[in-house]
Design an enzyme around this catalytic site. Structure first.
Site, PDB file in Angstrom:
ATOM      1  N   THR A 189       0.732  -0.890   0.194  1.00 50.55           N
ATOM      2  CA  THR A 189      -0.271   0.042   0.327  1.00 50.55           C
ATOM      3  C   THR A 189       1.147   1.601   0.430  1.00 50.55           C
ATOM      4  OG1 THR A 189      -1.713  -1.067   1.070  1.00 50.55           O
ATOM      5  CG2 THR A 189      -1.704   1.219   1.330  1.00 50.55           C
ATOM      6  N   ARG A 207     -14.488  -6.306  -0.463  1.00 52.34           N
ATOM      7  CA  ARG A 207     -14.004  -6.337   1.317  1.00 52.34           C
ATOM      8  C   ARG A 207     -13.335  -5.589   0.826  1.00 52.34           C
ATOM      9  NH1 ARG A 207      -8.641  -5.077   2.256  1.00 52.34           N
ATOM     10  NH2 ARG A 207      -8.388  -5.672   5.016  1.00 52.34           N
ATOM     11  N   VAL A 208     -13.573  -4.075   2.114  1.00 54.72           N
ATOM     12  CA  VAL A 208     -13.454  -2.620   2.648  1.00 54.72           C
ATOM     13  C   VAL A 208     -11.973  -2.734   3.471  1.00 54.72           C
ATOM     14  CG1 VAL A 208     -13.361  -0.287   1.805  1.00 54.72           C
ATOM     15  CG2 VAL A 208     -14.944  -1.984   0.910  1.00 54.72           C
ATOM     16  N   GLY A 209     -10.904  -2.360   3.015  1.00 52.02           N
ATOM     17  CA  GLY A 209      -9.764  -2.309   4.773  1.00 52.02           C
ATOM     18  C   GLY A 209      -9.770  -0.959   4.878  1.00 52.02           C
TER      19      GLY A 209
HETATM   20  N1  ASP Z   1      -4.304  -1.926   4.211  1.00 50.87           N
HETATM   21  C1  ASP Z   1      -4.549  -2.583   3.610  1.00 50.87           C
HETATM   22  C2  ASP Z   1      -5.571  -3.371   3.684  1.00 50.87           C
HETATM   23  O1  ASP Z   1      -5.667  -3.687   4.664  1.00 50.87           O
HETATM   24  C3  ASP Z   1      -3.427  -3.290   3.225  1.00 50.87           C
HETATM   25  C4  ASP Z   1      -2.115  -3.292   3.211  1.00 50.87           C
HETATM   26  O2  ASP Z   1      -1.794  -1.539   4.093  1.00 50.87           O
HETATM   27  O3  ASP Z   1      -0.884  -3.865   2.961  1.00 50.87           O
HETATM   28  O4  ASP Z   1      -6.116  -3.113   2.723  1.00 50.87           O
END
Ligand code: ASP
Length: 306
Positions: free
Chosen positions: A172, A200-202
């Site tokens: 990310t 899915r949403v992070g």
């Molecule tokens: N935080 C991001 C998510 O969960 C993934 C990441 O930062 O690698 O979508």
């Protein structure tokens, strides 16, 4: 200004010198681009957006062009941006045809009355703003597809946990900046977690979880296990600690990332900057791609713990 390119199992032994250099070069270009905007008197929002766009366009990072695949073999992108001066914020989630989700997030902030738009609605909005949508194959990269196939094979054989360093391909991207006018901004963009379920949403597009900026406290962009960042409201919590409890930025960020998240086994890290320009970059994983530039233009890039 500080940027990150994701936290996770990034071991020196697993990154070839060529790959390492490629990461360092792109982080440097992204940071320099943001810095030049700030130097010219541009806004922290412009600097954050510009730096993130460069990383979104680079296949190395899990955002834009280099996004990981969902369990359905598609790419679903999330991004958000926040203006510390006005508390204006914009976010998009689960978009599949937007080359630079960070810019669409900014349009949601500036050209709509809303904060967050998702999926086809966000893409409809993009079209009204003159954003050209890209076909899904724009996001296809051999590296991510191989990762997807390996993850799918593991899932099929009943192995839920990846081998060390094989899974957790985070990547990310995010940025925080303080401009000459004293305004903070933060932004984050991601393809999410590999093999995530459709829909899915992070945390990355969630204001307060993955991204937060407030001139009264600080600006934060996070990366890691999104579910933990959402449950702990990580970015906003760090800013609240700075604002209300009087602890330093470093202390606040360390307490959340190295204590709270660790106690819950939530992996990840943050980049943070307060209104006087102090920075903190704690992470509880093996590594985090990160880079910062001071007001005199000195750039530092780091990947590993040391
Ligand atoms: N935080 C991001 C998510 O969960 C993934 C990441 O930062 O690698 O979508």
């Amino acid at each position: 200004m500080v940027i990150h390119g994701g936290a996770g199992t990034i071991l020196r032994s697993r990154l070839t010198p060529v790959m390492e250099k490629a990461y360092i070069d792109t982080l440097t270009i992204a940071l320099r681009t943001g810095y030049e905007i700030l130097q010219r008197g541009g806004s922290s929002l412009d600097a954050v957006e510009a730096a993130i766009r460069i990383m979104e366009d680079c296949p190395l990072f899990n955002a834009g062009k280099g996004a990981v695949f969902t369990a359905n073999g598609v790419n679903e992108l999330d991004a958000s941006i926040m203006d510390g001066k006005t508390l204006g914020a914009g976010a998009v989630a689960a978009v599949e045809h937007v080359k630079n989700p960070i810019s669409l997030a900014r349009m949601v902030m500036e050209k709509s009355p809303h904060v967050m738009m998702v999926g086809s609605g966000a893409e409809e909005f993009a079209k009204t703003q003159g954003v050209k949508l890209v076909p899904p194959y724009y996001f296809w990269t051999e590296r991510r597809w191989r990762g997807f196939e390996a993850a799918r094979a593991r899932a099929d054989s009943g192995k839920t946990t990846a081998l060390p360093g094989e899974g957790n391909h985070f990547g990310t991207v995010g940025a925080v900046a303080l401009d000459k006018a004293g305004n903070l901004a933060a932004g984050t963009s991601t393809g999410g977690t590999e093999m995530k379920r459709y829909g899915r949403v992070g945390d990355s597009p969630i204001i307060g979880a993955g991204t937060y900026a407030n001139n009264l406290s600080c600006a934060v962009s996070g990366t890691g296990d999104g579910e933990f960042f959402i449950r702990n409201n990580v970015a906003a919590d760090i800013c609240a600690r700075v604002r209300y409890s009087g602890v330093s930025l470093q202390q606040a960020a360390d307490d959340v990332v190295m204590k709270e998240l660790v106690a819950q086994h939530g992996g990840g890290g943050v980049i943070a900057m307060d209104r006087t320009g102090n920075i903190a970059t704690p992470f509880n994983t093996e590594g985090m791609y990160r880079a910062w530039v001071t007001s005199d233009g000195k750039i530092t890039v780091r990947i590993y713990k040391d």
